[in-house]
Design an enzyme around this catalytic site. Sequence first.
Site, PDB file in Angstrom:
ATOM      1  N   GLU A  74     -12.327  -0.293  -3.499  1.00  0.00           N
ATOM      2  CA  GLU A  74     -10.935   0.688  -2.480  1.00  0.00           C
ATOM      3  C   GLU A  74     -10.222   1.332  -2.641  1.00  0.00           C
ATOM      4  O   GLU A  74      -9.962   1.767  -3.828  1.00  0.00           O
ATOM      5  CB  GLU A  74     -10.489  -0.302  -1.515  1.00  0.00           C
ATOM      6  CG  GLU A  74      -9.481  -0.865  -1.998  1.00  0.00           C
ATOM      7  CD  GLU A  74      -9.400  -2.800  -1.512  1.00  0.00           C
ATOM      8  OE1 GLU A  74      -9.510  -2.443   0.166  1.00  0.00           O
ATOM      9  OE2 GLU A  74      -8.495  -3.341  -1.912  1.00  0.00           O
TER      10      GLU A  74
ATOM     11  N   ASP B 218       1.222  -1.377  -0.004  1.00  0.00           N
ATOM     12  CA  ASP B 218      -0.082  -0.013   0.070  1.00  0.00           C
ATOM     13  C   ASP B 218       0.672   1.190   0.113  1.00  0.00           C
ATOM     14  O   ASP B 218       0.247   1.718   0.917  1.00  0.00           O
ATOM     15  CB  ASP B 218      -0.907   0.116   0.722  1.00  0.00           C
ATOM     16  CG  ASP B 218      -2.348  -1.020   1.181  1.00  0.00           C
ATOM     17  OD1 ASP B 218      -2.147  -1.706   0.256  1.00  0.00           O
ATOM     18  OD2 ASP B 218      -1.697  -1.639   2.190  1.00  0.00           O
TER      19      ASP B 218
END
Length: 807
Positions: free
Chosen positions: A429, A231
């Site tokens: 997301e 991420d």
Amino acid sequence: MAQRMRRATRGRVAAIATVGLMMAAGFVASSGPVQAADTNLVVNGGFEDGLANWFVNNGNATDGAQLSATSDAYSGANAALVTSRTTTGSGPMQDLSGKVQAGQAYTLTARIKYENPSGPATKQFFATMHYGGGTYTNLVSVTATKGQWAQFNGTFTIPSGQSVSTARLFFETPWTSTPSTDPDLHLMDFKLDDVSVIGAAPPAPASKTIEVVGKLPGEHNPLIGHKFGADGFGFVHDGRVYMYLTNDTQGYAPDPATGVSPGINYGTINQITVISSEDLVNWTDHGEIQVAGPNGVAPFTANSWAPGITKKVVNGEEKFFLYYANGGGSSNVITGASPLGPWTSERTSTLIDGRTPGAEAVAWKFDPAPFVDDDGQPYLYFGGGPASTSMPPAERFNNPKNIRAIELGDDMISTEGTAAVVDAPVAFEAGHVFKRDGKYYFSYSSHFGGNDFGGNQQPLPGYPGGGQIGYMISDNPMSWPKETYAGVLFPNQSQFFGSGTGGNNHQSVFEFEGRYYFTYHAPTLNKRINGNTTQGYRSPHIQELAFNPDGTIQQVVGTYAGVDQVRNFAPYRVFEAETFGWSKGVATAKVDGSSAQFGGAAPNLVVRDIDNGDWTALSSVDFGDNGAQSVTARVRALTSGGQIQVRLDDVAGPVVGTIPVDTPSGQWAEVTAELDGVSGVHDVYFTFTGPAGVDLFEIDNWAFAAATQPELPVTVTASTRCVGGKAYVAVQARNDHDAPVGIALETAYGQRSFTAVAPGANAYQSFNTRAVSVPAGSATVRVTGSIGGQDVTTVRTVQHPAGTCGG
Ligand SMILES: [Ca+2]
Ligand SMILES: [Ca+2]
Ligand SMILES: [Ca+2]
């Protein structure tokens, strides 16, 4: 009920303790497990460091006591005194978790004394282990006579089936449910000294070190090969790119025999990893920020996933705001004084949760990505997960409306107004926003379909497939209707990196020195360790981002080659050893003290787990035409006979210097090696050799020293004189070289240059100050020429005295 259970447990385990005592008296040596060198597992058992490592047993909510140091010791200067006991179990405790092992036998000794005048003439005491929950085991007991030091001395064996993940030793009086009915009998004060638990040395924690070369020399993806990270959020500050990463390494636990770790467990992750680079190839490991959990910066959060960072001047002070997902249910922010901390929590509750206006229908209130506009207005993008079941199935699939945009307050730690829907097609997301040429770009990860998104549906034409990065372009950072959708920015990484690299992604975009870059993750390091059967441990990647003339983005191709190195690495400074482009077999660890390179606020790490054959390497180091003379390493020897070879361009390249690490073991020291023939631009490999099977040394930082530049020989003089009532400064430089040189003479009153001054000849000029007197001062002589084919400039300064005409 809990107390009855506890008593029942104790009745059972008392029998085990008796067996242990019998073994101690009889045949432990022949029947007990084979033990290596026996070790005392208790720290500060004599209380000579006061109460360090000790606390009061708190296994039940009713337990409580005061613990203090007393000079009435059995030995040494101190013992522990426990007073104000509320239960029979209220006594001094030390945590032996991770030290004691099931199936092992241990010898316990301790001294104990009670003196209460109203107490009984004798009293039994227990040494007891709390294994967590309601499991308490009496280990050894002693009956003490009032006013005299009694000795615990017995052996206990931990049953082979006993979980020892929690193992806390404490001292107590025999259990009774209502000790307050007779406190003189059950709750007397007592003193404790000389506690020891001797047995097998604690098991070494299983190594997490990645032994394979995870980032291949010459390649720039993944960014690092010695740990994982997911991420990634790229952030530029003061000439460096910082990457903030979900610490996928936290739960990585490769089996010592097979090398294979169980699959990733996001629930264990409560740290954020930080790495940085000034060239996008050589990365510095800044270690982990303990963000969440009981010891975290924000202890009211449990997890720290998917970080996003920005900076803003608040009340005249530049601050750094690091946002993260607290699991799927909420998002939070911590504040840094620099990109490397120190970090504090300005909030005592989460920033985004079910109470955030406009976020009520968002299933996962996570993945917070900050963006500060040119006018200083900050925004936060967050959300994801299953679409509302109130929508028709096709809409749930194609336009799930599960992501939000909201304004942040000027303090950056609050929100303002109501969150707006980001109607991103097939959204899952990982929202992120950047701005370019006045347009706002929102990118996000698409979902994989299924019941959460309306069941068996097809994407509308042009909409993303599963697990892709789509993007939108808008003129307004709060307005993202579906019409702003612009296409797929990045297909799934498995298209480029093959089997075992699929799954969802999480991207960011940053601009660095005029170019745009796209960050994403892929389990490529995991794949290099375990082949195509990966366990979900992800690694950060970067690719360059290219735009079409109309502002749309050219679809990104994932490669192991990655991006070009932005600049050569500068070697003539102290730089951290935890900076490298490639590595094999090493790990890093945070140590006390600050970074020599990054300053007082920055954490410092060292390179560790250095075995014979391990190495680290720097990409494209520029030693200049003049070259390097030496390299100095700050090292801590762990054995004798270790060496560092400095090699150029390949792990098996020519050795240009050898650093013997023969300093005293266990102590930090600087070691230096002369270098031979190191100039120009090279990859630099530090290869490590020494005895096999042991850690050789640790390395904190490196520093190269430039070779001293050769000097052109010149004799310079300066004087003052008087001509026609005016003061002059006369400067002369004689060429002592064996070839012609250029000479420039510079004073406060003028300058003059000479070309091709012959060997032995002078350059001379008398500068008119146009004044009657001249104060003392200096002249500069700049000599240019060639030595051994190398262009050399030698600068000399010469003083002249004051002078006055007619004085
Ligand atoms: Ca003592
Ligand atoms: Ca190693
Ligand atoms: Ca260091």
